[in-house]
Scaffold this active site. Structure first.
Site, mmCIF file in Angstrom:
data_model
loop_
_atom_site.group_PDB
_atom_site.id
_atom_site.type_symbol
_atom_site.label_atom_id
_atom_site.label_comp_id
_atom_site.label_asym_id
_atom_site.label_seq_id
_atom_site.Cartn_x
_atom_site.Cartn_y
_atom_site.Cartn_z
ATOM 1 N N PRO A 164 0.891 -1.392 0.014
ATOM 2 C CA PRO A 164 0.140 0.042 -0.091
ATOM 3 C C PRO A 164 0.859 1.243 -0.268
ATOM 4 O O PRO A 164 0.373 2.414 -0.439
ATOM 5 C CB PRO A 164 -0.776 -0.104 1.303
ATOM 6 C CG PRO A 164 -0.008 -1.066 2.146
ATOM 7 C CD PRO A 164 0.626 -1.858 1.084
ATOM 8 N N GLU A 168 1.748 -8.778 8.154
ATOM 9 C CA GLU A 168 1.621 -7.413 8.582
ATOM 10 C C GLU A 168 2.473 -6.435 7.751
ATOM 11 O O GLU A 168 2.303 -5.386 7.386
ATOM 12 C CB GLU A 168 1.894 -7.104 10.080
ATOM 13 C CG GLU A 168 1.881 -5.759 10.687
ATOM 14 C CD GLU A 168 0.174 -5.405 10.553
ATOM 15 O OE1 GLU A 168 -0.021 -4.127 10.633
ATOM 16 O OE2 GLU A 168 -0.407 -6.257 10.467
ATOM 17 N N ARG A 205 -2.240 -7.925 -21.740
ATOM 18 C CA ARG A 205 -3.115 -7.886 -22.750
ATOM 19 C C ARG A 205 -2.542 -6.649 -23.730
ATOM 20 O O ARG A 205 -2.964 -6.622 -24.929
ATOM 21 C CB ARG A 205 -4.399 -7.251 -22.166
ATOM 22 C CG ARG A 205 -4.542 -6.020 -21.631
ATOM 23 C CD ARG A 205 -5.849 -5.667 -20.791
ATOM 24 N NE ARG A 205 -7.039 -5.815 -21.937
ATOM 25 C CZ ARG A 205 -7.464 -4.984 -22.723
ATOM 26 N NH1 ARG A 205 -6.731 -3.681 -22.656
ATOM 27 N NH2 ARG A 205 -8.572 -5.107 -23.390
ATOM 28 N N ASP A 207 -9.327 1.733 -25.197
ATOM 29 C CA ASP A 207 -9.848 1.368 -23.701
ATOM 30 C C ASP A 207 -9.824 2.533 -22.997
ATOM 31 O O ASP A 207 -8.992 3.369 -23.204
ATOM 32 C CB ASP A 207 -9.016 0.262 -23.228
ATOM 33 C CG ASP A 207 -9.053 -1.179 -23.909
ATOM 34 O OD1 ASP A 207 -10.232 -1.132 -24.467
ATOM 35 O OD2 ASP A 207 -8.382 -1.900 -23.526
#
Length: 245
Positions: A87, A114, A152, A167
């Site tokens: 994160p 953690e 992709r 896209d």
């Protein structure tokens, strides 16, 4: 492209890698993958891969030895992108996917505790990446999401080489509305311009719709997008229309 996953749960990847576009890429030999259970590289009889943090604190921390040992078994070089799912990393987006799609070898380190021993971050990793501001149990799901977005983009993976260019996010704008048969469905019709055969008008309509949709749903994208004079007229006009509504 070759992708290696360092994970405690190799079986999590089986369904994703053996379906749809990723399966096709592997069958075409455009992608090779390997899942490595780094518990096998723990240097203790209990195969322990985590331990309590020095200095105290909540949770368990991933030990450095299993990850370092597993990395030594991989055929890496200076161009290998070693990605830590965390994160604290940069937010994953289409531009990041395009950058990673140029790599020949990617390694995902998928933690499940953690945190990581800091020596993993500072001595092994080239990229720290997050898929969003939320908490997941481990790095496996984000690694799968990123793999799909990256692979992709590889040449010849999609049936049409330019399929991904329209896209959402590829151009910096959200994608314009799409329609197919039937022309009329439950009283709802396809815009006449798409049936006109006038490609210049169709492209103009699509551009306008992309700008309007982006303004409505993701106005933040327009802040850094290089708008032309014509684009600005469309955006300003739509802003005024939205205020009236």
């Amino acid at each position: 492209m070759r992708i290696d996953y360092l994970t405690l749960f190799p079986k999590m990847f089986e369904g994703v890698l053996n379906q749809s576009i990723l399966k096709r890429a592997r069958e075409k030999a455009l992608l090779t993958t390997q899942t490595i259970n780094f518990r096998d590289y723990a240097n203790n009889k209990h195969h322990q891969v985590d331990d309590y943090p020095f200095g105290g604190g909540q949770g368990m921390v991933l030990k450095p030895e299993p990850i370092f040992n597993a990395m030594r078994d991989l055929d890496t070089n200076e161009q290998t992108r070693v990605i830590l799912m965390t994160p604290q990393g940069r937010r994953f987006d289409q531009q990041c996917a395009e950058s990673l799609a140029k790599a020949e070898h990617i390694v995902f380190i998928c933690g499940h505790y953690e945190g990581y021993d800091e020596r993993i971050r500072t001595h092994l990793v080239t990229d720290e990446i997050s898929v969003g501001d939320f908490v997941l149990t481990g790095g496996e799901l984000p690694a799968m999401v990123m793999t799909d977005a990256i692979v992709r983009l590889l040449p010849d993976v999609l049936g049409n080489q330019v399929s991904h260019e329209d896209d959402s996010f590829s151009s910096g704008l959200l994608e314009y509305p799409q329609y197919t048969r039937p022309r009329v469905f439950e009283g709802h019709t396809v815009p006449d311009v798409l049936l006109s055969g006038n490609h210049a008008n169709i492209e103009k309509w699509r551009r306008e719709q992309s700008l309007k949709r982006t303004l409505e749903k993701r106005p933040d994208l327009l802040e850094s997008y290089p708008l032309t004079k014509e684009d600005k007229k469309i955006v300003d006009s739509h802003k005024r229309a939205l205020k009236k509504d």
